[in-house]
Design a protein around this motif. Structure first.
Motif, PDB file in Angstrom:
ATOM      1  N   ALA A   7      42.283  46.966  49.655  1.00 50.35           N
ATOM      2  CA  ALA A   7      41.799  47.329  48.677  1.00 50.35           C
ATOM      3  C   ALA A   7      42.517  48.389  47.503  1.00 50.35           C
ATOM      4  CB  ALA A   7      40.292  48.071  48.851  1.00 50.35           C
ATOM      5  N   TYR A  10      43.909  47.386  44.069  1.00 48.53           N
ATOM      6  CA  TYR A  10      42.569  47.458  43.130  1.00 48.53           C
ATOM      7  C   TYR A  10      41.825  48.651  42.776  1.00 48.53           C
ATOM      8  CZ  TYR A  10      43.445  42.535  45.006  1.00 48.53           C
ATOM      9  OH  TYR A  10      43.870  41.320  45.215  1.00 48.53           O
ATOM     10  N   ILE A  13      44.049  50.358  40.346  1.00 51.07           N
ATOM     11  CA  ILE A  13      44.107  50.149  38.800  1.00 51.07           C
ATOM     12  C   ILE A  13      42.736  50.591  38.417  1.00 51.07           C
ATOM     13  CG2 ILE A  13      43.518  48.152  37.236  1.00 51.07           C
ATOM     14  CD1 ILE A  13      45.166  46.405  39.293  1.00 51.07           C
ATOM     15  N   ILE A  14      41.778  50.646  39.098  1.00 56.84           N
ATOM     16  CA  ILE A  14      40.439  51.112  38.514  1.00 56.84           C
ATOM     17  C   ILE A  14      40.550  52.744  38.465  1.00 56.84           C
ATOM     18  CG2 ILE A  14      37.961  51.788  39.208  1.00 56.84           C
ATOM     19  CD1 ILE A  14      37.792  48.902  40.596  1.00 56.84           C
ATOM     20  N   CYS A  43      36.641  47.319  35.977  1.00 60.23           N
ATOM     21  CA  CYS A  43      36.080  47.367  37.124  1.00 60.23           C
ATOM     22  C   CYS A  43      35.502  46.021  37.595  1.00 60.23           C
ATOM     23  CB  CYS A  43      34.867  48.272  37.116  1.00 60.23           C
ATOM     24  SG  CYS A  43      35.161  49.889  37.000  1.00 60.23           S
ATOM     25  N   CYS A  46      38.725  43.834  38.429  1.00 59.76           N
ATOM     26  CA  CYS A  46      39.302  44.227  39.811  1.00 59.76           C
ATOM     27  C   CYS A  46      38.419  43.760  40.898  1.00 59.76           C
ATOM     28  CB  CYS A  46      39.737  45.459  39.688  1.00 59.76           C
ATOM     29  SG  CYS A  46      41.181  45.957  38.695  1.00 59.76           S
ATOM     30  N   SER A  47      37.268  43.962  40.828  1.00 56.06           N
ATOM     31  CA  SER A  47      36.360  43.580  41.820  1.00 56.06           C
ATOM     32  C   SER A  47      36.309  42.309  42.133  1.00 56.06           C
ATOM     33  CB  SER A  47      34.853  44.446  41.600  1.00 56.06           C
ATOM     34  OG  SER A  47      34.870  45.509  41.237  1.00 56.06           O
ATOM     35  N   VAL A  49      38.468  40.066  41.734  1.00 56.20           N
ATOM     36  CA  VAL A  49      39.695  39.539  42.129  1.00 56.20           C
ATOM     37  C   VAL A  49      39.890  39.894  43.574  1.00 56.20           C
ATOM     38  CG1 VAL A  49      42.347  39.698  42.007  1.00 56.20           C
ATOM     39  CG2 VAL A  49      40.758  39.333  40.130  1.00 56.20           C
ATOM     40  N   TYR A  50      39.250  41.240  43.872  1.00 54.65           N
ATOM     41  CA  TYR A  50      39.228  41.695  45.060  1.00 54.65           C
ATOM     42  C   TYR A  50      38.311  40.936  46.017  1.00 54.65           C
ATOM     43  CZ  TYR A  50      38.291  44.596  49.298  1.00 54.65           C
ATOM     44  OH  TYR A  50      38.461  45.040  50.422  1.00 54.65           O
ATOM     45  N   LYS A  53      39.675  37.402  47.083  1.00 57.80           N
ATOM     46  CA  LYS A  53      40.865  37.460  47.906  1.00 57.80           C
ATOM     47  C   LYS A  53      40.540  37.973  49.432  1.00 57.80           C
ATOM     48  CE  LYS A  53      44.541  37.535  44.792  1.00 57.80           C
ATOM     49  NZ  LYS A  53      46.035  38.046  44.527  1.00 57.80           N
ATOM     50  N   TYR A  60      33.757  49.104  49.098  1.00 55.65           N
ATOM     51  CA  TYR A  60      34.645  48.880  47.822  1.00 55.65           C
ATOM     52  C   TYR A  60      33.867  49.554  46.803  1.00 55.65           C
ATOM     53  CZ  TYR A  60      37.396  47.106  44.196  1.00 55.65           C
ATOM     54  OH  TYR A  60      37.980  46.873  42.935  1.00 55.65           O
ATOM     55  N   ASN A  95      32.281  42.156  43.145  1.00 56.28           N
ATOM     56  CA  ASN A  95      32.616  41.830  44.362  1.00 56.28           C
ATOM     57  C   ASN A  95      32.051  40.588  44.878  1.00 56.28           C
ATOM     58  OD1 ASN A  95      32.780  43.587  47.262  1.00 56.28           O
ATOM     59  ND2 ASN A  95      34.363  42.370  46.411  1.00 56.28           N
TER      60      ASN A  95
END
Length: 110
Positions: A7, A10, A13-14, A43, A46-47, A49-50, A53, A60, A95
């Motif tokens: 994490a 990500y 970046i946030i 937010c 990024c969430s 994409v996290y 993956k 998170y 997410n």
């Protein structure tokens, strides 16, 4: 511990968006644009994409919300506390949607 390592990019970046983008605020209009459009989009992306993956992890979302707390006292005032909830929910939704794609990709790999 492994989840934290995955994490970290990500969350970095946030965190940068929470602490660098407010430096660009010149007036109320740009402030509202940053708080209501730009930062929530970062937010969410990024969430998402996290989640795509790494699937869903509740920590998170909590970390995203906690990361915003110090910026309230640095850049804003106490009335900005509601953004903790807004960014936490945005991260949660991103997410969760990313988790759906994660499950679909995992099913297709098998």
């Amino acid at each position: 511990m492994n989840n934290i390592k995955r994490a970290l990019p990500y969350l970095t970046i946030i965190m940068l968006s929470f602490y660098l983008l407010p430096l660009l605020i010149k007036d109320t209009g740009t402030g509202m644009t940053m708080l209501l459009v730009v930062i929530p989009c970062i937010c969410f992306i990024c969430s998402f994409v996290y989640g795509m993956k790494n699937s869903f992890h509740p920590f998170y979302t909590i970390v995203v919300a906690i990361l915003f707390v110090p910026s309230i006292f640095i850049f804003y005032n106490i009335t900005a506390w509601i953004y903790i909830v807004i960014y936490g929910i945005t991260a949660l939704i991103g997410n969760l949607i990313g988790m759906i794609f994660y499950k679909q990709f995992k099913q297709n790999d098998i």
